[in-house]
Design a protein around this motif. Structure first.
Motif, PDB file in Angstrom:
ATOM      1  N   ASP A 401       0.823  -1.211   0.000  1.00  0.00           N
ATOM      2  CA  ASP A 401       0.000   0.000   0.000  1.00  0.00           C
ATOM      3  C   ASP A 401       0.853   1.256   0.000  1.00  0.00           C
ATOM      4  OD1 ASP A 401      -2.150  -1.657   0.050  1.00  0.00           O
ATOM      5  OD2 ASP A 401      -2.596  -1.390   2.182  1.00  0.00           O
ATOM      6  N   MET A 402       1.985   1.218   0.708  1.00  0.00           N
ATOM      7  CA  MET A 402       2.865   2.387   0.729  1.00  0.00           C
ATOM      8  C   MET A 402       3.462   2.647  -0.651  1.00  0.00           C
ATOM      9  SD  MET A 402       5.042   2.509   4.260  1.00  0.00           S
ATOM     10  CE  MET A 402       4.272   2.960   5.800  1.00  0.00           C
ATOM     11  N   HIS A 403       3.860   1.571  -1.327  1.00  0.00           N
ATOM     12  CA  HIS A 403       4.393   1.732  -2.680  1.00  0.00           C
ATOM     13  C   HIS A 403       3.326   2.312  -3.599  1.00  0.00           C
ATOM     14  CE1 HIS A 403       8.375  -0.357  -2.594  1.00  0.00           C
ATOM     15  NE2 HIS A 403       7.870  -0.799  -1.465  1.00  0.00           N
ATOM     16  N   ARG A 404       2.094   1.797  -3.502  1.00  0.00           N
ATOM     17  CA  ARG A 404       1.022   2.303  -4.355  1.00  0.00           C
ATOM     18  C   ARG A 404       0.760   3.778  -4.072  1.00  0.00           C
ATOM     19  NH1 ARG A 404      -1.752  -3.103  -3.267  1.00  0.00           N
ATOM     20  NH2 ARG A 404      -1.602  -4.231  -5.247  1.00  0.00           N
ATOM     21  N   GLU A 405       0.763   4.152  -2.795  1.00  0.00           N
ATOM     22  CA  GLU A 405       0.502   5.535  -2.430  1.00  0.00           C
ATOM     23  C   GLU A 405       1.606   6.451  -2.974  1.00  0.00           C
ATOM     24  OE1 GLU A 405      -0.879   9.054  -0.884  1.00  0.00           O
ATOM     25  OE2 GLU A 405      -1.873   7.158  -1.346  1.00  0.00           O
ATOM     26  N   ARG A 406       2.856   6.015  -2.870  1.00  0.00           N
ATOM     27  CA  ARG A 406       3.964   6.825  -3.393  1.00  0.00           C
ATOM     28  C   ARG A 406       3.836   7.005  -4.906  1.00  0.00           C
ATOM     29  NH1 ARG A 406       7.817   3.667  -2.271  1.00  0.00           N
ATOM     30  NH2 ARG A 406       8.140   4.364  -0.128  1.00  0.00           N
ATOM     31  N   LEU A 407       3.464   5.939  -5.589  1.00  0.00           N
ATOM     32  CA  LEU A 407       3.321   6.025  -7.038  1.00  0.00           C
ATOM     33  C   LEU A 407       2.140   6.927  -7.417  1.00  0.00           C
ATOM     34  CD1 LEU A 407       3.977   2.275  -7.855  1.00  0.00           C
ATOM     35  CD2 LEU A 407       5.470   4.196  -8.440  1.00  0.00           C
ATOM     36  N   ARG A 408       1.053   6.869  -6.662  1.00  0.00           N
ATOM     37  CA  ARG A 408      -0.087   7.749  -6.936  1.00  0.00           C
ATOM     38  C   ARG A 408       0.308   9.213  -6.794  1.00  0.00           C
ATOM     39  NH1 ARG A 408      -3.168   4.267  -3.406  1.00  0.00           N
ATOM     40  NH2 ARG A 408      -4.476   2.819  -4.559  1.00  0.00           N
ATOM     41  N   ARG A 409       1.079   9.520  -5.741  1.00  0.00           N
ATOM     42  CA  ARG A 409       1.494  10.907  -5.538  1.00  0.00           C
ATOM     43  C   ARG A 409       2.426  11.381  -6.644  1.00  0.00           C
ATOM     44  NH1 ARG A 409       2.299   9.326  -0.042  1.00  0.00           N
ATOM     45  NH2 ARG A 409       4.558   9.418  -0.407  1.00  0.00           N
TER      46      ARG A 409
END
Length: 915
Positions: A401-409
């Protein structure tokens, strides 16, 4: 679905709505127990009290209801929550239906409902006073959903057993954009048609239950599901205080799904799942992880999961070691991108984990998910329209989830990123024994697996300074990506055409072409191997080229150097390459006397590979050249595991061993091959490349003509640049169908260990012949010296434990007494230095590549793979007496069990960088 029903009603209840709701969920139950509240009951009254009238109506209505074990009843004067729960538990009720209970306090009513669902973990159907008396013609279910999707795991478990087709509607409060994205993914996977928002929930707690009921009525739902996993203790209290009357007066029946998760949301663990790809030649693979307090990542215990897509359960499968590999047949209908939901089951259903699966319609661009924002933006702007951007998490130090959030930002216009997990595709046990410094190679290895399965990849973008290389996959550093011209996007590189998937995977793994026309033989006997090399040097006409990792200064090396000097005196050009660190030649001021003497001889040139000075980096220390190759006139070659020295080229019967002999005097078991044919110039060119890198002058490499009938391929691995030998070993293991024989004494890379376990699980016989790093004799008595080597023995054996537990056969190499040995030695247990793998009778791999992390990633290696059944049969015949004379490991053996603690401790604590 529900078999044992318990109905709670009172005199004020209208029986029809209760029966309608109950029959909707349980059309053919096994038993029904009617639990009535009759505060006015008196046996002296002439006319029956209202409660008995309701009871009579209920009993009459159940007569045409197919109840196999019958209907029972009891009447009580008041609602005793404890007594009622005891009755539900005694009866084993799997559905409790609670009527309006108009004569009971709404808070007492909701108290028993919440106690049953949350504390006792039962399904409870709450039927309000305004619920319909007849069943609606449709089948529309509303679901109360937390903004983060919590509780949908219980919904998925319910829907799995709910056979009738339904239309689902999720009712939720406003969520953050990120949470809304996850909720939409789960909604699509479960087939939820729409997700209305309930704005009134934001006004306070008092309207919560009424708002859900009103929304369900407005949406035309005939049943409302309320998973109590989405209700923490504080919310349960507020429902009891402020929502009790709304539930009693409800218009839509509400089924409370029992709590399956820990009550505290602060410490509960949730599941997360990576995304995956649907490719013609590979099973879709998903990483499965637990995410707990402070976002720590853990590998869940093996268990079962159910997968939902488009509202339908695709099936159940097991996850193990943090990976789930699902059948390709489940996804044969998938085109483009589809949402999935994973429901984890065991003792109970768990929260759903959302993910996506993509059947690629465009080429892929693989990117390290930890790349900085600038290269991510460049990749998106250049290729976002023509390629699937696929991000790969290389380490699980941070949750998915952290990786996905970083990529979204970083890429707000991307939408939901497609995030793969490297370990899920490599089966490398979460890379626990693989250092971070080789992640670029692991990223390329993921790409290679995907290409082998049919993917088309434009490029792989790594964040590391040193980039890996492949002849079939383009690799880019961030700087190279940023400097790409603004023209058309490059096409994927062509991949080799091969006659079978096995040969295609081998070609992709090692980049080597299988060629015919060879004469090849092997040698397991050290003395015969020594004499064969010396005889070849003596017959050389133009050149002798020798590349070695270790050059000992001993009597056996002296025999080789004298033969080389004689060849040089005849005009033969001798070139010798030695690793500067491990041969002690040119690093930190050390100069190997044997090599110095050779370098002073006319017509002989000696060069050191990668000399070290000052304070070397980790890469300089680890990135050594481990190849052992001897080339004669570019016509004949020896490709071997043997270094230049006595342990490698001394026969076991040539040494008069005594109990007082040093461990260094015990010869080792090793293996090499003699080669003639078209691959010899290929090996010569590899020597030339290393020679010029070490400062030598280039020389011409002539071609070779066929001299035999055998087919083989040469696999050359360059450390920190590719993983050709590792991937070749894995391809051989994966394609074995009947028997695998491995001869090696280096600690198995966890990925190789797990590949052997997988081979055992599909019925392959796996045999491993290993040696003793610290040689011993008799009943475990060690030769003097080398005490620290015993720790290495524990480490090697620790990696074999799981193979043996899975049914593998392991042998500790032993030699029978030799005439020159002291009789008291009995059997001797030497070191095994050979690097040998036999796959069925289809292929034999031998050379310098061990099966450990150092050989896989750091050091440069040379390996020959022979594709010839008679050759493989001869190799197996030569190994049979060695296996028969060795000590077969028995898991129940007292000494093996006694050393289990040592093995386990060393296996956990040995630094992976040592290898």
């Amino acid at each position: 679905m529900f078999q044992r029903l318990l109905l709670l009603f009172d005199a004020g209840s209208a029986p029809a709505p209760v029966l309608t709701a109950a029959r909707h969920l349980a059309p053919a139950p096994e038993s029904i127990h009617l639990y009535g509240l009759a505060p006015e009951r008196s046996e002296l009254e002439t006319h029956p009290p209202p409660s008995l009238t309701v009871l009579a109506h209920l009993q009459d209505a159940t007569r045409d209801w197919p109840v196999r074990a019958g209907v029972s009843h009891q009447l009580e004067t008041h609602l005793d929550i404890g007594a009622f729960i005891q009755t539900a538990t005694r009866l084993g009720s799997d559905l409790v239906i609670v009527g309006p209970l108009l004569g009971t306090s709404p808070r007492a009513r909701v108290g028993v409902i919440l106690a049953l669902a949350i504390r006792e973990r039962m399904h409870v159907l709450s039927v309000g006073a305004h619920c319909p008396e007849t069943q609606a013609p449709g089948n529309r279910i509303g679901i109360t959903v937390a903004p983060d999707g919590r509780g949908l795991g219980s919904v998925a478990a319910f829907l799995t057993g709910y056979a009738r087709p339904v239309e689902l509607i999720a009712l939720t409060s406003e969520a953050s954009p990120d949470r809304a994205g996850e909720l939409q993914t789960l909604s699509r996977a479960l087939g939820i048609a729409e997700t209305p928002r309930i704005e009134s929930l934001l006004e306070g707690r008092t309207g919560r239950a009424e708002a859900f009921d009103s929304a369900a009525l407005r949406c035309g739902a005939d049943l409302l599901l309320a998973p109590t996993d989405a209700v923490d203790d504080l919310r349960a209290l507020s429902i009891g205080l402020f929502g009790a009357r709304a539930m009693q007066e409800a218009h839509v029946p509400t089924l409370l799904l029992p709590r399956t998760l820990p009550a505290s949301s602060l410490i509960e663990e949730r599941y997360a799942v990576s995304d995956s790809l649907v490719l013609p030649g590979l099973e879709p693979r998903f990483a499965v992880e637990g995410v707990g307090f402070l976002s720590n990542v853990s590998v869940p215990e093996p268990g079962e999961l159910r997968v939902f897509e488009g509202g339908a359960p695709l099936g159940a499968a097991r996850h193990q070691g943090g990976t789930a590999a699902l059948p390709s047949s489940w996804f044969s209908h998938v085109r483009g991108e589809r949402a999935l939901a994973f429901a984890f089951t065991g003792d109970a259903a768990r929260d759903l984990a959302p993910c996506h699966v993509v059947a690629p319609e465009r080429p892929l661009l693989l990117l390290d998910s930890a790349l900085d924002r600038a290269p991510l933006e460049a990749a998106f702007s250049m290729m976002g329209e023509v390629a699937h951007l696929v991000f790969v998490r290389l380490r699980d130090s941070e949750p998915l989830d952290m990786h996905r959030e970083r990529l979204r930002r970083s890429l707000p216009g991307l939408g939901r990123p497609l995030l793969l997990d490297a370990s899920a595709w490599l089966d490398d046990a979460r890379a626990e024994d693989v250092p971070r410094q080789v992640d670029a190679q692991r990223l390329l290895r993921v790409a290679t697996r995907l290409v082998a399965g049919g993917a088309r990849i434009i490029a792989v973008v790594t964040r590391d300074e040193h980039k890996p290389r492949s002849p079939f996959i383009r690799t880019l550093t961030p700087d190279e990506l940023l400097l790409l011209p603004g023209g058309p996007v490059p096409e994927p590189l062509p991949v080799p055409e091969e006659p079978s998937p096995f040969f295609r995977e081998l070609a992709l793994a090692g980049g080597g072409v299988c060629l015919g026309g060879h004469a090849i033989d092997f040698e397991l006997d050290n003395a015969r191997a020594r004499e064969s090399v010396i005889a070849a040097i003596e017959s050389a006409r133009s050149s002798v080229h020798w590349q070695c990792y270790i050059v000992e200064d001993d009597a056996v090396t002296a025999r080789f150097t004298e033969a080389l000097k004689r060849a040089a005196s005849r005009g033969v050009r001798v070139r010798l390459l030695a690793d500067a660190l491990y041969s002690g030649y040119g690093s930190f001021g050390a100069m190997n006397p044997a090599l110095v003497a050779l370098s002073e001889t006319p017509n002989i040139e000696v060069r050191a590979i990668a000399p070290l000075t000052g304070m070397p980096s980790l890469a300089e220390l680890k990135q050594r050249n481990h190849r052992k190759v001897t080339l004669i006139d570019t016509e004949r070659a020896f490709i071997s595991g043997r270094n230049m020295g006595a342990p490698y080229y001394t026969g076991f019967d040539e040494v008069p061993l005594r109990r007082t002999s040093s461990y260094r005097e015990v010869p080792w078991l090793d293996c090499g091959a003699r080669l003639a044919g078209p691959l010899v110039p290929v090996l010569e060119s590899a020597f030339l490349a290393e020679w010029t890198r070490a400062g030598g002058q280039p020389y011409p490499v002539p071609s070779a003509t066929p001299v035999g009938t055998l087919s083989a391929r040469l696999v050359l691995h360059e450390g920190l640049t590719d993983t050709h030998t590792l991937d070749t070993q894995l391809a051989l293991i994966r394609h074995a169908r009947s028997r695998l024989v491995i001869v090696n004494t280096f600690p198995l890379l966890l990925e190789l260990r797990d590949a052997l376990v997988a081979a055992l699980q599909r019925g392959v016989r796996v045999e491993v012949l290993f040696g003793s790093v610290r040689p011993h004799y008799g009943q475990g008595i060690h030769f003097p010296g080398g005490a620290l080597r015993e720790v290495a023995d524990w480490y090697v054996r620790s990696r074999l434990d799981e193979v043996i537990a899975a049914g593998g056969v392991a042998y500790e190499f032993a030699m029978p007494p030799a005439p020159a040995w002291e009789p008291e030695l009995e059997r001797v247990f030497p070191h095994v230095h050979a690097k040998l793998l036999v796959c069925d009778t289809a292929a034999v791999a031998l050379g310098s590549a061990n099966l450990d992390v150092t050989a896989a990633y750091w050091e440069s290696e040379a390996m020959l793979v022979v594709h010839d059944t008679p050759f493989a049969e001869r190799m197996l015949s030569a190994l049979e007496p060695l296996l028969a004379g060795s000590h077969r490991i028995d898991r129940e053996d007292g000494q093996w069990r006694a050393d289990a603690g040592h093995r386990a401790w060393v296996g956990r604590n040995w630094p992976s960088l040592i290898g």
